[in-house]
Write a protein that holds these residues in place. Structure first.
Motif, PDB file in Angstrom:
ATOM      1  N   SER A 188       0.820  -1.217   0.000  1.00  0.00           N
ATOM      2  CA  SER A 188       0.000   0.000   0.000  1.00  0.00           C
ATOM      3  C   SER A 188       0.849   1.260   0.000  1.00  0.00           C
ATOM      4  CB  SER A 188      -0.903   0.023   1.230  1.00  0.00           C
ATOM      5  OG  SER A 188      -1.566  -1.197   1.367  1.00  0.00           O
ATOM      6  N   VAL A 189       1.887   1.272   0.832  1.00  0.00           N
ATOM      7  CA  VAL A 189       2.692   2.491   0.916  1.00  0.00           C
ATOM      8  C   VAL A 189       3.392   2.740  -0.417  1.00  0.00           C
ATOM      9  CG1 VAL A 189       4.735   1.427   1.972  1.00  0.00           C
ATOM     10  CG2 VAL A 189       4.334   3.823   2.278  1.00  0.00           C
ATOM     11  N   LEU A 190       3.787   1.646  -1.102  1.00  0.00           N
ATOM     12  CA  LEU A 190       4.431   1.826  -2.411  1.00  0.00           C
ATOM     13  C   LEU A 190       3.418   2.239  -3.474  1.00  0.00           C
ATOM     14  CD1 LEU A 190       7.025  -1.054  -2.337  1.00  0.00           C
ATOM     15  CD2 LEU A 190       7.508   1.380  -2.468  1.00  0.00           C
ATOM     16  N   LEU A 191       2.146   1.895  -3.249  1.00  0.00           N
ATOM     17  CA  LEU A 191       1.108   2.404  -4.148  1.00  0.00           C
ATOM     18  C   LEU A 191       0.963   3.907  -3.962  1.00  0.00           C
ATOM     19  CD1 LEU A 191      -1.938  -0.019  -4.109  1.00  0.00           C
ATOM     20  CD2 LEU A 191      -0.471   0.587  -6.024  1.00  0.00           C
ATOM     21  N   TYR A 192       1.082   4.334  -2.688  1.00  0.00           N
ATOM     22  CA  TYR A 192       0.913   5.752  -2.384  1.00  0.00           C
ATOM     23  C   TYR A 192       2.098   6.548  -2.931  1.00  0.00           C
ATOM     24  CZ  TYR A 192       0.535  10.042   0.318  1.00  0.00           C
ATOM     25  OH  TYR A 192       0.466  11.362   0.678  1.00  0.00           O
ATOM     26  N   THR A 193       3.304   6.071  -2.693  1.00  0.00           N
ATOM     27  CA  THR A 193       4.474   6.772  -3.216  1.00  0.00           C
ATOM     28  C   THR A 193       5.649   5.816  -3.342  1.00  0.00           C
ATOM     29  OG1 THR A 193       6.052   8.545  -2.855  1.00  0.00           O
ATOM     30  CG2 THR A 193       5.202   7.480  -0.903  1.00  0.00           C
ATOM     31  N   LYS A 194       6.475   6.060  -4.373  1.00  0.00           N
ATOM     32  CA  LYS A 194       7.682   5.252  -4.502  1.00  0.00           C
ATOM     33  C   LYS A 194       8.909   6.077  -4.171  1.00  0.00           C
ATOM     34  CE  LYS A 194       6.087   2.151  -8.082  1.00  0.00           C
ATOM     35  NZ  LYS A 194       6.316   1.892  -9.507  1.00  0.00           N
ATOM     36  N   LYS A 195       8.684   7.343  -3.850  1.00  0.00           N
ATOM     37  CA  LYS A 195       9.822   8.217  -3.562  1.00  0.00           C
ATOM     38  C   LYS A 195       9.554   8.923  -2.239  1.00  0.00           C
ATOM     39  CE  LYS A 195      12.546   9.163  -6.446  1.00  0.00           C
ATOM     40  NZ  LYS A 195      13.566   9.847  -7.151  1.00  0.00           N
ATOM     41  N   PRO A 196      10.590   9.465  -1.624  1.00  0.00           N
ATOM     42  CA  PRO A 196      10.342  10.281  -0.438  1.00  0.00           C
ATOM     43  C   PRO A 196       9.356  11.377  -0.817  1.00  0.00           C
ATOM     44  CG  PRO A 196      12.675   9.986  -0.766  1.00  0.00           C
ATOM     45  CD  PRO A 196      12.012   9.418  -1.970  1.00  0.00           C
ATOM     46  N   VAL A 197       8.410  11.658   0.086  1.00  0.00           N
ATOM     47  CA  VAL A 197       7.291  12.476  -0.352  1.00  0.00           C
ATOM     48  C   VAL A 197       7.015  13.614   0.628  1.00  0.00           C
ATOM     49  CG1 VAL A 197       5.655  10.916   0.763  1.00  0.00           C
ATOM     50  CG2 VAL A 197       4.868  12.367  -1.079  1.00  0.00           C
ATOM     51  N   GLY A 198       6.689  14.783   0.071  1.00  0.00           N
ATOM     52  CA  GLY A 198       6.217  15.917   0.857  1.00  0.00           C
ATOM     53  C   GLY A 198       7.243  16.458   1.825  1.00  0.00           C
ATOM     54  N   GLY A 199       6.749  16.951   2.942  1.00  0.00           N
ATOM     55  CA  GLY A 199       7.625  17.493   3.965  1.00  0.00           C
ATOM     56  C   GLY A 199       6.790  17.971   5.124  1.00  0.00           C
ATOM     57  N   VAL A 200       7.385  18.000   6.321  1.00  0.00           N
ATOM     58  CA  VAL A 200       6.627  18.435   7.486  1.00  0.00           C
ATOM     59  C   VAL A 200       6.957  19.890   7.796  1.00  0.00           C
ATOM     60  CG1 VAL A 200       6.601  16.099   8.397  1.00  0.00           C
ATOM     61  CG2 VAL A 200       8.350  17.699   9.160  1.00  0.00           C
ATOM     62  N   THR A 201       6.162  20.492   8.666  1.00  0.00           N
ATOM     63  CA  THR A 201       6.407  21.892   9.017  1.00  0.00           C
ATOM     64  C   THR A 201       7.526  21.970  10.045  1.00  0.00           C
ATOM     65  OG1 THR A 201       4.846  21.837  10.834  1.00  0.00           O
ATOM     66  CG2 THR A 201       3.969  22.431   8.685  1.00  0.00           C
ATOM     67  N   ARG A 202       8.122  23.173  10.141  1.00  0.00           N
ATOM     68  CA  ARG A 202       9.176  23.417  11.135  1.00  0.00           C
ATOM     69  C   ARG A 202       8.666  23.114  12.538  1.00  0.00           C
ATOM     70  NH1 ARG A 202      14.538  23.856  10.492  1.00  0.00           N
ATOM     71  NH2 ARG A 202      14.673  23.765   8.254  1.00  0.00           N
ATOM     72  N   GLY A 203       7.429  23.577  12.788  1.00  0.00           N
ATOM     73  CA  GLY A 203       6.857  23.385  14.117  1.00  0.00           C
ATOM     74  C   GLY A 203       6.729  21.905  14.455  1.00  0.00           C
ATOM     75  N   PHE A 204       6.345  21.119  13.444  1.00  0.00           N
ATOM     76  CA  PHE A 204       6.167  19.689  13.672  1.00  0.00           C
ATOM     77  C   PHE A 204       7.501  19.019  13.978  1.00  0.00           C
ATOM     78  CE2 PHE A 204       5.453  15.293  12.184  1.00  0.00           C
ATOM     79  CZ  PHE A 204       4.426  14.962  13.052  1.00  0.00           C
ATOM     80  N   MET A 205       8.581  19.584  13.437  1.00  0.00           N
ATOM     81  CA  MET A 205       9.897  18.980  13.660  1.00  0.00           C
ATOM     82  C   MET A 205      10.346  19.112  15.114  1.00  0.00           C
ATOM     83  SD  MET A 205      12.009  19.739  10.177  1.00  0.00           S
ATOM     84  CE  MET A 205      13.276  18.519  10.383  1.00  0.00           C
ATOM     85  N   PHE A 206       9.698  20.029  15.855  1.00  0.00           N
ATOM     86  CA  PHE A 206      10.057  20.194  17.268  1.00  0.00           C
ATOM     87  C   PHE A 206       9.805  18.908  18.046  1.00  0.00           C
ATOM     88  CE2 PHE A 206       9.110  21.231  21.672  1.00  0.00           C
ATOM     89  CZ  PHE A 206      10.212  21.983  22.016  1.00  0.00           C
ATOM     90  N   PHE A 207       8.753  18.218  17.663  1.00  0.00           N
ATOM     91  CA  PHE A 207       8.373  16.959  18.315  1.00  0.00           C
ATOM     92  C   PHE A 207       9.576  16.039  18.528  1.00  0.00           C
ATOM     93  CE2 PHE A 207       6.071  12.717  17.404  1.00  0.00           C
ATOM     94  CZ  PHE A 207       6.035  12.404  18.747  1.00  0.00           C
ATOM     95  N   ALA A 208      10.369  15.871  17.470  1.00  0.00           N
ATOM     96  CA  ALA A 208      11.487  14.940  17.582  1.00  0.00           C
ATOM     97  C   ALA A 208      12.823  15.617  17.850  1.00  0.00           C
ATOM     98  CB  ALA A 208      11.599  14.105  16.308  1.00  0.00           C
ATOM     99  N   ASN A 209      12.941  16.870  17.421  1.00  0.00           N
ATOM    100  CA  ASN A 209      14.264  17.491  17.478  1.00  0.00           C
ATOM    101  C   ASN A 209      14.391  18.596  18.518  1.00  0.00           C
ATOM    102  OD1 ASN A 209      15.340  15.957  15.233  1.00  0.00           O
ATOM    103  ND2 ASN A 209      13.885  17.118  14.002  1.00  0.00           N
ATOM    104  N   GLY A 210      13.258  18.984  19.139  1.00  0.00           N
ATOM    105  CA  GLY A 210      13.291  20.091  20.085  1.00  0.00           C
ATOM    106  C   GLY A 210      14.031  19.740  21.361  1.00  0.00           C
ATOM    107  N   GLN A 211      14.472  20.767  22.066  1.00  0.00           N
ATOM    108  CA  GLN A 211      15.185  20.580  23.317  1.00  0.00           C
ATOM    109  C   GLN A 211      14.451  21.320  24.429  1.00  0.00           C
ATOM    110  OE1 GLN A 211      18.238  18.209  22.330  1.00  0.00           O
ATOM    111  NE2 GLN A 211      18.718  19.417  24.130  1.00  0.00           N
ATOM    112  N   LEU A 212      14.377  20.732  25.594  1.00  0.00           N
ATOM    113  CA  LEU A 212      13.951  21.473  26.779  1.00  0.00           C
ATOM    114  C   LEU A 212      15.200  21.606  27.631  1.00  0.00           C
ATOM    115  CD1 LEU A 212      10.605  19.618  27.628  1.00  0.00           C
ATOM    116  CD2 LEU A 212      10.864  21.807  26.465  1.00  0.00           C
TER     117      LEU A 212
END
Lengths: 313, 348, 300
Positions: free
Chosen positions: A137-161
Motif C-alpha cells: 500500500s505504501v508503495l502504491l501511495y508513493t515510490k519516492k520520499p514524499v512531501g515534507g513536514v512543518t518546522r513546528g512539527f519537527m520540534f516533536f522529535a528534534n526540540g530541546q527542553l
C-alpha cells in the motif's frame, strides 16, 4: 521513585540483571570513549533511543499477551509517508493529520487483533501478511520520499527542553502511562494473565479476545506514533524507512527480559533493552569498528546478553 | 487619513518582505545551478584535519568498492590526521545517529552517502549549522544545506540504457524492464530516465516492468516466468547487472537466442557477455564517486572553490571496448570501472 | 487447498499448465523447500530459526570461493558447507538449551555473526565460481522433473518417515507439545532441541548450495527473505508455531503454495505493489481456512 525502582528490582531478578548489563555497558562506554561522556552525546543517545522506545512499548505489550507484531515496520513507513505527503509544510494540517495517521494505526491494529483473536490466525503469520499488504500500500501511495513536514512539527522529535530532548520527555510520559496501564489497571492484569495461560484466563472470566484486540490496537497506535516521530525527526517520509523496525523492536523487548511465550517481563525491561541496543551502536561508532565486524560483534553481544540471564522454569 | 497611511505603509512593507523572500529564493536557485562554483574560503583550515565519512552501508559489492575508493583517496593525504568511518547498515535512523556521533567527535568536514534520498536532511543541516561543511555523495539530500553534491546521475544511466536498447532494436520491438528495489531512489530514478527515453520511441512496447530487488535469484526467477508468458521478447532493460545476469541465465536455459540485454560494469555481466556473445551494453554507475568526494573535501578544507554539483561521467562499455574492461581472472562481483590500484582491490 | 490453487492458477493464466512453467515453479520451490524441511523440525519442537537465510548465503559464498569451479572439490566442499551449517545450528541449539535463551534472538544473533563472517572472508566481494556438478543440482533436470525438486521431496519424505515412524520423531513432537511432560517421561529434551537446530542448520546450508547451483555464482545475499518465507510455508502447511503439531506433508504443500503464488501474480501481470498485497491476503486466507477446518474437525 528510588524505592519504587528498588522494589521492582528486588521482586524481579531478570530485570535486575538487565539493568546490571545496561550499567556495565554504560561504564564500558564511558571509560573507553572519551567523547561518550559529553552532554551532547548522551542527549543524542536518548533521542536515538526514542523511536525504538515508542514502538518497543507496543511490541512489549503484544509479546506479554503471547503474541508478536511483525507489521510495525511497514506501518511506520506508511504513517511517515502519509504524514509528510499530506502535510507538505502546511501548519493547519498538523492536527488533522496526526489524528488521521493514529487512526490508521488503530485500524491496522484492529485488523491484526481480529485476525488473531477471532479468526485464529497465528500472530506471526497474521502480522507478516499485514506487513506485506501495508508495504504494498505504501508503495502504491508513493515510490519516492514524499512531501515534507512543518518546522513546528519537527520540534516533536528534534526540540530541546534545556539539555533534555523534548522527545525523551514525551517518551517518559508515555512510559509512565503504559506502566500504570500494565500494572494498575484491569487490562494490564488481563494481558499478563492471557500471556501466562490463555485457558486459565478464559476460565477465570477474562474476555480474552477483547483484550487481545486491544493489545494489537495499542501496538498499531504506537507504530503510527513512531511513524509520526520519524517524519518529524527526518522531515520527510520515505516508503522504506520502517524496514527492520519489526525485528529490532522485538530484539529490544527480548533483551529486556520479556518472554516471547508471554506473561513474563514488562516495559521496564524494554527501556533497558532499547538503551542497550542504542549503546552498542553508539560504542561501535565511537570506537570506529568497521562495518563487517560490527555485525559479528553485535551478533555476539546480543547472544551473550540473552544467554547471560538464566530464566528458571 | 493617518489610518490609511499606516495601512499603506504596512502594505508596502509586506510587499517588500515578500519580494525579498522571492528574490532570496531565486538566488538560492541560482546557487543550485550546475556550473555554479561555491566559495569555500570560510571553511579553509590548516591541517591536520579530522574528516568524518558517514556511509550508508557496505552490504553489497558496489558499496564495498565505493567505500574502498573513499579510503584509498583518504590514505593518499597526510594532511588528514583522523578519518572516521561509520556504517549505517542501510538504516536512515541509524545514519542520523551516526552523523551525530561523528559531530560529537569534533570533525572538520563531513562526507555523507545517504542511506535513502532526502531522509538525511536534518543530519546535514545540523552539521552545516555547526559550521562543518558537508560533501554529499552518491544519493542526494533535498535540503540546500551542503557545499557540494557528487554523484553520477541515475536518471541519465537509465536513460542511456533505454536509448541504446531502442536504437539496437531499430525503434521497434517488445521489451521487458527489470528494476531494483521498489521505493529505492536509484531504482526509481533509473526507471524514470528509461521511461522518459522510451517516450521518443513509440514503436517500443514495454510488455512488463517488474522489480527484482537487485537479486540475481529473483532476476532469474522473474525472467523465467516472463519467458513463458511472452513468446516474443526482443530486448531486456535491467537497471543493474545483478538481476540482469540472472535474466541472461534464464534466457539461456530457456534455449532462446539471447536478445539485447542492458547491464553495468559488474564483471559477472561482462564475463557472460564475452562468453555468450549477445548484444550488450554496460553503463557504469562509477564506484569512484567516492574518490571524487574526498578530493572535493580536500579542496574545501584548503579554501579552494568547488562546484555545487559534480556529475561523475559514466563509462559506456560496448562491443568495441569490452575487452578493455572485462577481466576473466577477477571475481564476478568486481566493478570494472574502478580507479583502485591492484593492491587496493578487495581481493584475498 | 493446493488443488484449488492449481485450478485458480489455470483460470488466471493457462500458461501456468505449460510443462516448462511447471518445471520452473518446481525448480524455484526447491531451495525454499529444503530449508523449510529444517524449519519444520525446529517449529515442531517449539522453536524458531531465523538464521536460515544467513546460513544459505554463507554456504553459497563459501561454495563458490572454495570449489572455484572444480568438480573434484564438489564433494569435500559440500561437506564443509554442511559442517558450517551444522556449526551454526549447534550454536543456536546449545545457547537455546543450556542457557534457556529465546531462540528468536539467538538465531537472529547467529544470522548477524555468519553474515559478518562471510563478508570478512570475501572482503565484501565474493569470488570463485560454481562447478558444473553443483550447477546440475540447482538447474538440471531429469526429463521434466528438476533435479533439485527430487532432492527436496526425497528429504521431506525421509524426514516425514523419521518423524512418524521413529522414536526420535515422536520425541520431537513430545518436546514441542509439552517440554516439562517430555522431561518427566525421560526424554533428553536439550539434546532433542540441539539436534533439530543442527539439522536445520545443515538443511539451510544445503539449501544455499541448491541456490548456488541455480544461480551460478556466490552472491552475498542469496536466500534473502527465505527465513520468513520458510516460516510462512511451514505455518501455511498447518504446523503450529506453538510446536508439537503438524508435519512435512503440510510443509510441502505450503512451499508449493507460496511458490505458485509468486508465479501466478507474475503471470497475471500484477504490479509489484499488488503482488505484495495479494500474497499477504492469500497467506492470511489460507491460514484462516486451516484454522476453520481444524476447529470443525475437533467438533466432530
Amino acid at each position: 521513585m528510588v524505592t519504587l525502582i528498588q522494589r521492582i528490582l528486588r521482586g524481579n531478578p531478570t530485570l535486575f540483571f538487565v539493568y546490571v548489563i545496561l550499567f556495565v555497558f554504560f561504564v564500558f562506554a564511558a571509560s573507553t570513549a572519551p567523547q561518550f561522556r559529553t552532554v551532547y552525546n548522551i542527549s543524542n543517545l536518548l533521542r536515538q533511543a526514542v523511536a525504538f522506545g515508542i514502538v518497543g512499548i507496543g511490541q512489549t505489550i503484544v509479546i506479554l499477551s503471547g503474541g508478536i507484531d511483525l507489521s510495525v515496520g511497514s506501518l511506520i513507513s506508511l504513517a511517515a509517508c502519509l504524514t509528510s505527503g499530506i502535510m507538505i509544510g502546511n501548519p493547519t494540517l498538523v492536527f488533522p493529520i496526526v489524528f488521521l495517521v493514529l487512526g490508521i494505526g488503530v485500524l491496522v491494529g484492529l485488523t491484526n487483533g481480529t485476525l488473531v483473536a477471532y479468526l485464529r490466525v497465528p500472530p506471526f503469520i497474521a502480522t507478516l501478511a499485514m506487513s506485506a499488504i501495508l508495504q504494498g500500500s505504501v508503495l502504491l501511495y508513493t515510490k519516492k520520499p514524499v512531501g515534507g513536514v512543518t518546522r513546528g512539527f519537527m520540534f516533536f522529535a528534534n526540540g530541546q527542553l534545556g539539555a533534555i530532548p523534548f522527545a525523551f520527555v514525551f517518551w517518559v510520559i508515555l512510559l509512565s502511562f503504559f506502566l500504570f496501564l500494565l500494572r494498575r489497571t484491569g487490562l494490564g492484569l488481563h494481558v499478563y494473565a492471557i500471556g501466562g495461560n490463555q485457558e486459565i484466563a478464559r476460565l477465570s472470566g477474562i474476555r480474552v479476545s477483547v483484550a487481545k484486540v486491544a493489545v494489537y490496537v495499542i501496538s498499531g497506535f504506537m507504530a503510527a506514533l513512531t511513524g509520526l516521530f520519524l517524519a518529524s525527526r527526518l522531515g520527510i517520509g520515505d516508503p522504506l524507512m520502517g524496514q527492520g523496525f519489526e525485528l529490532e523492536s522485538i530484539t529490544a523487548v527480548l533483551i529486556g527480559g520479556t518472554s516471547l511465550a508471554g506473561g513474563k517481563g514488562g516495559i521496564e525491561g524494554t527501556i533497558a533493552g532499547v538503551l542497550i541496543i542504542a549503546l552498542i551502536n553508539n560504542i561501535l561508532n565511537l570506537l570506529g569498528v568497521s562495518g563487517f565486524w560490527q555485525w559479528i560483534i553485535k551478533g555476539i553481544v546480543v547472544i551473550v546478553v540473552v544467554a547471560a540471564y538464566k530464566v528458571k522454569e | 487619513m493617518k489610518r490609511v497611511l499606516v495601512v499603506l505603509c504596512v502594505g508596502l512593507l509586506f510587499w517588500i518582505v515578500l519580494a525579498g523572500v522571492a528574490l532570496a529564493q531565486g538566488w538560492v536557485k541560482f546557487l543550485d545551478s550546475d556550473k555554479m562554483l561555491v566559495d569555500t574560503s570560510m571553511y579553509a583550515k590548516t591541517p591536520p584535519w579530522k574528516i568524518g565519512f558517514s556511509n550508508a552501508s557496505i552490504s553489497n559489492s558496489w558499496r564495498v568498492f565505493f567505500a574502498r575508493h573513499v579510503e584509498y583517496e583518504a590514505s593518499k593525504h597526510p594532511e588528514i590526521a583522523e578519518f572516521y568511518v561509520t556504517d549505517a547498515q542501510d538504516n536512515p535512523t541509524k545514519q542520523l545517529a551516526d552523523v551525530e556521533d561523528l559531530l560529537a567527535k569534533g570533525i572538520d568536514l563531513l562526507i555523507i552517502s545517504p542511506a535513502t534520498e532526502a531522509a538525511l536532511n536534518p543530519a546535514v543541516e545540523k552539521a552545516m549549522e555547526k559550521g562543518v561543511p558537508v560533501v554529499v555523495v552518491d544519493r542526494k539530500v533535498t535540503t540546500d544545506a551542503y557545499v557540494t553534491f557528487v554523484e553520477s546521475s541515475n536518471y541519465q544511466m537509465g536513460k542511456i540504457m533505454a536509448e541504446w536498447l531502442a536504437e539496437k532494436l531499430g525503434g521497434k520491438g517488445n521489451i521487458v524492464m527489470l528494476s531494483g528495489i521498489a521505493g529505492a531512489g536509484p531504482a526509481e530514478d533509473r526507471l524514470k530516465g528509461a521511461m522518459d527515453a522510451l517516450k521518443n520511441y513509440p514503436g517500443i512496447k514495454v510488455l512488463e516492468q517488474q522489480y527484482c530487488e537487485w537479486s540475481p535469484v529473483l532476476g532469474k526467477q522473474v525472467m523465467a516466468t516472463l519467458i513463458q508468458k511472452y513468446p516474443q521478447i526482443d530486448g531486456v532493460w535491467a537497471d543493474s547487472a545483478l538481476q540482469g545476469s540472472g535474466a541472461i541465465e534464464a534466457l539461456q536455459e530457456a534455449g532462446k537466442p539471447i536478445p539485447p540485454v542492458t547491464g553495468e560494469d559488474m564483471n559477472r555481466y561482462l564475463k557472460m557477455w564475452k562468453e555468450m556473445g549477445f548484444e550488450g551494453v554496460a553503463v557504469s554507475f562509477p564506484t569512484w564517486q567516492g574518490q571524487v568526494a574526498v578530493q572535493k573535501a580536500i579542496d574545501i578544507l584548503n579554501g579552494i572553490a568547488v562546484p555545487r554539483y559534480v556529475d561523475c561521467p559514466r563509462v559506456i562499455i560496448t562491443k568495441e571496448n569490452l575487452d578493455k574492461f572485462v577481466r576473466m581472472d577477477l571475481p564476478d562481483e568486481f566493478f570494472m570501472d574502478s580507479r583502485l590500484p591492484e593492491e587496493w582491490l578487495p581481493k584475498r | 487447498m493446493l488443488v484449488a490453487l492449481f485450478v485458480v492458477a489455470g483460470i488466471v493464466s493457462p500458461i501456468f499448465y505449460r510443462p516448462q512453467n511447471i518445471f520452473n515453479v518446481l525448480q524455484q520451490a526447491s531451495a525454499l523447500g529444503v530449508v523449510s524441511v529444517g524449519q519444520t523440525l525446529v517449529i515442531l519442537s517449539g522453536g524458531i530459526d531465523l538464521s536460515i537465510a544467513s546460513i544459505m548465503a554463507t554456504s553459497c559464498v563459501f561454495a563458490a570461493a572454495l570449489m572455484a569451479g572444480k568438480n573434484s572439490m564438489v564433494i569435500p566442499i559440500t561437506l564443509f558447507c554442511l559442517a558450517i551449517g551444522a556449526l551454526a545450528g549447534f550454536l543456536n541449539g546449545i545457547i537455546t538449551t543450556r542457557r534457556n535463551a529465546p531462540p528468536f534472538i539467538v538465531t537472529l544473533g547467529t544470522a548477524l555473526i555468519f553474515q559478518g563472517i562471510r563478508f570478512v572472508y570475501t572482503k565484501g566481494a565474493p569470488f570463485g565460481s560454481i562447478p558444473s556438478w553443483l550447477r546440475f543440482l540447482g538447474r538440471g533436470g531429469i526429463g521434466f522433473v528438476p533435479a533439485s525438486v527430487i532432492i527436496f521431496l526425497f528429504l521431506a519424505l525421509v524426514m516425514e518417515a523419521i518423524l512418524q515412524r521413529s522414536a526420535y520423531g515422536r520425541k520431537i513432537y513430545a518436546v514441542g507439545d509439552n517440554k516439562v511432560a517430555a522431561l518427566y517421561s525421560g526424554i533428553n529434551v536439550p539434546n532433542i532441541i540441539l539436534s533439530v537446530y543442527a539439522l536445520s542448520g545443515i538443511f539451510a546450508a544445503f539449501g544455499g548450495l541448491v541456490l548456488a547451483g541455480y544461480l551460478g555464482f556466490g552472491d552475498n545475499w542469496a536466500g534473502k527473505g527465505y527465513e520468513l518465507d520458510a516460516i510462512a510455508a511451514v505455518v501455511v502447511g498447518g504446523t503450529s508455531l506453538a510446536g508439537g503439531e503438524g508435519g512435512m506433508g503440510g510443509t510441502v504443500v505450503g512451499v508449493l503454495l507460496i511458490t505458485i503464488l509468486s508465479n501466478i501474480v507474475l503471470l497475471a501481470g500484477l504490479p509489484y505493489q499488488f503482488q505484495q498485497i495479494v500474497k499477504g491476503l492469500v497467506v492470511a486466507a489460507a491460514v484462516i481456512f486451516y484454522s476453520f477446518v481444524k476447529v470443525s474437525g475437533e467438533r466432530r
